[in-house]
Design a protein around this motif. Structure first.
Motif, PDB file in Angstrom:
ATOM      1  N   TYR A 239       0.823  -1.225   0.000  1.00 53.07           N
ATOM      2  CA  TYR A 239       0.000   0.000   0.000  1.00 53.07           C
ATOM      3  C   TYR A 239       0.850   1.266   0.000  1.00 53.07           C
ATOM      4  CZ  TYR A 239      -2.955  -3.817   1.323  1.00 53.07           C
ATOM      5  OH  TYR A 239      -3.567  -5.019   1.341  1.00 53.07           O
ATOM      6  N   ASP A 240       0.481   2.208   0.872  1.00 55.02           N
ATOM      7  CA  ASP A 240       1.197   3.489   0.874  1.00 55.02           C
ATOM      8  C   ASP A 240       2.582   3.389   1.516  1.00 55.02           C
ATOM      9  OD1 ASP A 240      -0.438   2.971   3.091  1.00 55.02           O
ATOM     10  OD2 ASP A 240      -0.594   5.071   3.650  1.00 55.02           O
ATOM     11  N   ALA A 241       2.980   2.166   1.903  1.00 57.26           N
ATOM     12  CA  ALA A 241       4.349   1.965   2.379  1.00 57.26           C
ATOM     13  C   ALA A 241       5.179   1.184   1.358  1.00 57.26           C
ATOM     14  CB  ALA A 241       4.333   1.226   3.713  1.00 57.26           C
ATOM     15  N   ALA A 242       4.688   1.055   0.111  1.00 54.44           N
ATOM     16  CA  ALA A 242       5.399   0.229  -0.878  1.00 54.44           C
ATOM     17  C   ALA A 242       6.786   0.798  -1.191  1.00 54.44           C
ATOM     18  CB  ALA A 242       4.571   0.103  -2.158  1.00 54.44           C
ATOM     19  N   GLY A 243       6.930   2.112  -1.164  1.00 52.48           N
ATOM     20  CA  GLY A 243       8.250   2.708  -1.406  1.00 52.48           C
ATOM     21  C   GLY A 243       9.220   2.345  -0.298  1.00 52.48           C
ATOM     22  N   GLU A 244       8.764   2.473   0.936  1.00 56.25           N
ATOM     23  CA  GLU A 244       9.611   2.150   2.089  1.00 56.25           C
ATOM     24  C   GLU A 244       9.955   0.653   2.105  1.00 56.25           C
ATOM     25  OE1 GLU A 244      11.051   4.138   4.047  1.00 56.25           O
ATOM     26  OE2 GLU A 244      11.604   2.962   5.816  1.00 56.25           O
ATOM     27  N   PHE A 245       8.977  -0.183   1.710  1.00 48.12           N
ATOM     28  CA  PHE A 245       9.211  -1.635   1.686  1.00 48.12           C
ATOM     29  C   PHE A 245      10.275  -1.966   0.624  1.00 48.12           C
ATOM     30  CE2 PHE A 245       8.222  -6.061   0.553  1.00 48.12           C
ATOM     31  CZ  PHE A 245       8.119  -6.633   1.806  1.00 48.12           C
ATOM     32  N   ALA A 246      10.175  -1.331  -0.552  1.00 49.47           N
ATOM     33  CA  ALA A 246      11.184  -1.570  -1.596  1.00 49.47           C
ATOM     34  C   ALA A 246      12.556  -1.097  -1.118  1.00 49.47           C
ATOM     35  CB  ALA A 246      10.787  -0.845  -2.883  1.00 49.47           C
ATOM     36  N   TYR A 247      12.574   0.036  -0.422  1.00 56.42           N
ATOM     37  CA  TYR A 247      13.827   0.601   0.083  1.00 56.42           C
ATOM     38  C   TYR A 247      14.477  -0.326   1.106  1.00 56.42           C
ATOM     39  CZ  TYR A 247      16.781   3.902   2.697  1.00 56.42           C
ATOM     40  OH  TYR A 247      17.816   4.516   3.330  1.00 56.42           O
ATOM     41  N   ARG A 248      13.646  -0.860   2.010  1.00 57.24           N
ATOM     42  CA  ARG A 248      14.221  -1.671   3.092  1.00 57.24           C
ATOM     43  C   ARG A 248      14.429  -3.128   2.698  1.00 57.24           C
ATOM     44  NH1 ARG A 248      11.359  -0.947   8.719  1.00 57.24           N
ATOM     45  NH2 ARG A 248      13.105  -2.296   9.298  1.00 57.24           N
ATOM     46  N   VAL A 249      13.463  -3.695   1.956  1.00 57.89           N
ATOM     47  CA  VAL A 249      13.476  -5.139   1.679  1.00 57.89           C
ATOM     48  C   VAL A 249      13.929  -5.417   0.244  1.00 57.89           C
ATOM     49  CG1 VAL A 249      12.066  -7.237   1.607  1.00 57.89           C
ATOM     50  CG2 VAL A 249      11.646  -5.512   3.389  1.00 57.89           C
ATOM     51  N   GLY A 250      13.364  -4.682  -0.707  1.00 55.17           N
ATOM     52  CA  GLY A 250      13.784  -4.852  -2.092  1.00 55.17           C
ATOM     53  C   GLY A 250      13.315  -6.139  -2.729  1.00 55.17           C
ATOM     54  N   LEU A 251      12.099  -6.567  -2.360  1.00 53.33           N
ATOM     55  CA  LEU A 251      11.511  -7.764  -2.973  1.00 53.33           C
ATOM     56  C   LEU A 251      10.026  -7.506  -3.218  1.00 53.33           C
ATOM     57  CD1 LEU A 251      12.842 -10.637  -0.659  1.00 53.33           C
ATOM     58  CD2 LEU A 251      13.653 -10.063  -2.962  1.00 53.33           C
ATOM     59  N   PRO A 252       9.420  -8.216  -4.194  1.00 46.77           N
ATOM     60  CA  PRO A 252       7.956  -8.219  -4.270  1.00 46.77           C
ATOM     61  C   PRO A 252       7.406  -8.748  -2.949  1.00 46.77           C
ATOM     62  CG  PRO A 252       8.931  -9.344  -6.172  1.00 46.77           C
ATOM     63  CD  PRO A 252      10.045  -9.083  -5.190  1.00 46.77           C
ATOM     64  N   GLY A 253       6.391  -8.076  -2.399  1.00 47.29           N
ATOM     65  CA  GLY A 253       5.847  -8.521  -1.118  1.00 47.29           C
ATOM     66  C   GLY A 253       4.369  -8.213  -1.026  1.00 47.29           C
ATOM     67  N   LYS A 254       3.679  -8.927  -0.179  1.00 44.67           N
ATOM     68  CA  LYS A 254       2.249  -8.649   0.057  1.00 44.67           C
ATOM     69  C   LYS A 254       1.962  -8.862   1.530  1.00 44.67           C
ATOM     70  CE  LYS A 254      -1.743  -7.364  -0.694  1.00 44.67           C
ATOM     71  NZ  LYS A 254      -1.381  -6.542   0.490  1.00 44.67           N
ATOM     72  N   SER A 255       1.391  -7.832   2.139  1.00 46.36           N
ATOM     73  CA  SER A 255       1.087  -7.889   3.571  1.00 46.36           C
ATOM     74  C   SER A 255      -0.397  -8.143   3.803  1.00 46.36           C
ATOM     75  CB  SER A 255       1.457  -6.550   4.209  1.00 46.36           C
ATOM     76  OG  SER A 255       0.701  -5.512   3.591  1.00 46.36           O
ATOM     77  N   GLY A 256      -0.714  -8.503   5.038  1.00 43.92           N
ATOM     78  CA  GLY A 256      -2.101  -8.626   5.476  1.00 43.92           C
ATOM     79  C   GLY A 256      -2.244  -8.074   6.875  1.00 43.92           C
ATOM     80  N   VAL A 257      -3.446  -7.615   7.231  1.00 43.21           N
ATOM     81  CA  VAL A 257      -3.614  -7.024   8.563  1.00 43.21           C
ATOM     82  C   VAL A 257      -3.610  -8.062   9.690  1.00 43.21           C
ATOM     83  CG1 VAL A 257      -4.727  -4.814   7.970  1.00 43.21           C
ATOM     84  CG2 VAL A 257      -6.133  -6.864   8.309  1.00 43.21           C
ATOM     85  N   GLY A 258      -3.523  -9.346   9.348  1.00 45.35           N
ATOM     86  CA  GLY A 258      -3.281 -10.363  10.374  1.00 45.35           C
ATOM     87  C   GLY A 258      -1.823 -10.356  10.820  1.00 45.35           C
ATOM     88  N   GLY A 259      -0.968  -9.563  10.131  1.00 45.25           N
ATOM     89  CA  GLY A 259       0.446  -9.465  10.499  1.00 45.25           C
ATOM     90  C   GLY A 259       1.372 -10.323   9.657  1.00 45.25           C
ATOM     91  N   GLY A 260       0.826 -11.010   8.662  1.00 44.88           N
ATOM     92  CA  GLY A 260       1.670 -11.809   7.764  1.00 44.88           C
ATOM     93  C   GLY A 260       2.173 -10.964   6.603  1.00 44.88           C
ATOM     94  N   ILE A 261       3.318 -11.347   6.068  1.00 48.01           N
ATOM     95  CA  ILE A 261       3.840 -10.762   4.814  1.00 48.01           C
ATOM     96  C   ILE A 261       4.477 -11.901   4.025  1.00 48.01           C
ATOM     97  CG2 ILE A 261       5.315  -9.034   3.716  1.00 48.01           C
ATOM     98  CD1 ILE A 261       5.550  -7.579   6.388  1.00 48.01           C
ATOM     99  N   ILE A 262       4.102 -12.022   2.744  1.00 43.90           N
ATOM    100  CA  ILE A 262       4.870 -12.933   1.879  1.00 43.90           C
ATOM    101  C   ILE A 262       5.813 -12.090   1.031  1.00 43.90           C
ATOM    102  CG2 ILE A 262       3.190 -14.815   1.815  1.00 43.90           C
ATOM    103  CD1 ILE A 262       2.506 -13.743  -1.114  1.00 43.90           C
ATOM    104  N   ALA A 263       6.939 -12.675   0.672  1.00 43.48           N
ATOM    105  CA  ALA A 263       7.903 -12.005  -0.208  1.00 43.48           C
ATOM    106  C   ALA A 263       8.496 -13.059  -1.128  1.00 43.48           C
ATOM    107  CB  ALA A 263       8.992 -11.319   0.612  1.00 43.48           C
TER     108      ALA A 263
END
Ligand code: DON
Length: 303
Positions: A239-263
């Motif tokens: 979402y609106d943190a996709a830039g920060e996620f790319a900056y920190r992690v640098g992988l395709p990723g998908k989060s959920g509000v249950g607290g999971g993230i796949i990458a």
């Protein structure tokens, strides 16, 4: 690369962050989850799995389900979905209403709630009304046939779905739903309420790291389709943190509000992290930190 050793180290490094942020409470049954938990699993493209921490605890996959719904629609129906949903980052919260009116009922991407409702709608149509297509895919790819939707989480979301109900009516008012608002919300809520562990999700996401090949070696997606899903995950998956996620992690990723993230590390492995406490944009704080540590230590970012 000693992956087991690395994951054990990451648990040690990230566990202290596990209580930073807060569990989602707009779906009340998610608010009662113990936020001290943290798990991580990596499934290699060959199907080997490495796990650490609370990797076998089932949690609510929520928006991570949107990736598999999109994969099924692309697999069964080709590119026609892109006439009904854009694929640009929204820069807005996942449940925002304003952009949908400005953009005449075409959601900005398939991972914000409005876009995922359109995808769920199309999946209902192409499966002849099935609400279990995502569950079946996840069962088959993970090999865990006990995976199911948690009825309590689904009921809790259904009782508190004013925003998604508004989005769905908005979409219908623009002629961008094929099925009834009630049927689309029901299918969407059931897919979000699927309960899975990090190990299940790492295995079930392996097709994104194998150019679209399923666990049995048959293609779910073509290599270009897989490339495109990974690209939309990179630009829109958090979402609106996709830039920060790319900056920190640098992988395709998908989060959920249950607290999971796949990458996904294309052609290499799929990863799932989980810790229930979320930051401002609805992404797990400890989960993002763990993925940051993972790509920093392995050098396996796509950049
Ligand atoms: O529709 C909702 O609001 C939830 N079922 C899913 C939202 C979600 O997981 C957003 N991700 N971080």
């Amino acid at each position: 690369m000693d992956l087991q050793n690395l994951l054990d180290d990451i648990v040690g490094a990230v566990q202290p962050l596990a209580r930073q942020g807060a569990a989602a409470d707009y779906i009340p049954s998610l608010a009662s989850v113990d936020t001290s938990q943290f798990g991580i699993s990596v499934a290699t493209r060959e199907g080997e799995v490495f796990s650490a921490g609370d990797a076998d605890v089932a949690f609510s996959i929520q928006s991570i389900s949107k990736v598999y719904a999109l994969a099924l629609v692309l697999a069964r129906d080709g590119n026609s979905i892109w006439k009904r949903v854009f694929r640009e980052p929204s820069g807005n919260p996942f449940n925002s209403l304003v952009q949908l009116e400005h953009e005449d009922g075409i959601p900005r991407n398939p991972f914000i709630n409005a876009g995922a409702l359109v995808v769920a709608d199309r999946l209902l149509t192409v499966t002849g009304g099935s609400t279990t297509a995502v569950r079946e895919l996840l069962r088959e790819e993970s090999g865990n046939f006990s995976i199911d939707s948690d009825p309590e989480v689904a009921a809790s979301e259904a009782r508190n779905s004013h925003r998604n109900t508004s989005l769905a009516h908005f979409l219908a008012s623009y002629g961008n739903l094929e099925n009834s608002v009630d049927d689309v919300l029901d299918a969407y809520i059931k897919q979000c309420a699927l309960a899975m562990s990090c190990t299940d999700l790492a295995l079930a996401s392996r097709f994104l790291a194998t150019n679209g090949l399923r666990a049995d070696g048959t293609p779910l997606l073509s290599p270009p389709q897989t490339k495109r899903i990974n690209a939309v995950m990179l630009t829109c998956g958090t979402y609106d943190a996709a830039g920060e996620f790319a900056y920190r992690v640098g992988l395709p990723g998908k989060s959920g509000v249950g607290g999971g993230i796949i990458a996904v590390v294309p052609n290499n492995c799929s990863i799932c992290v989980w810790s229930p406490a979320l930051g401002r944009s609805g992404n797990s704080v400890a989960g993002v930190a763990a993925l940051d540590e993972f790509t920093t230590r392995t050098g396996w970012s796509i950049f």
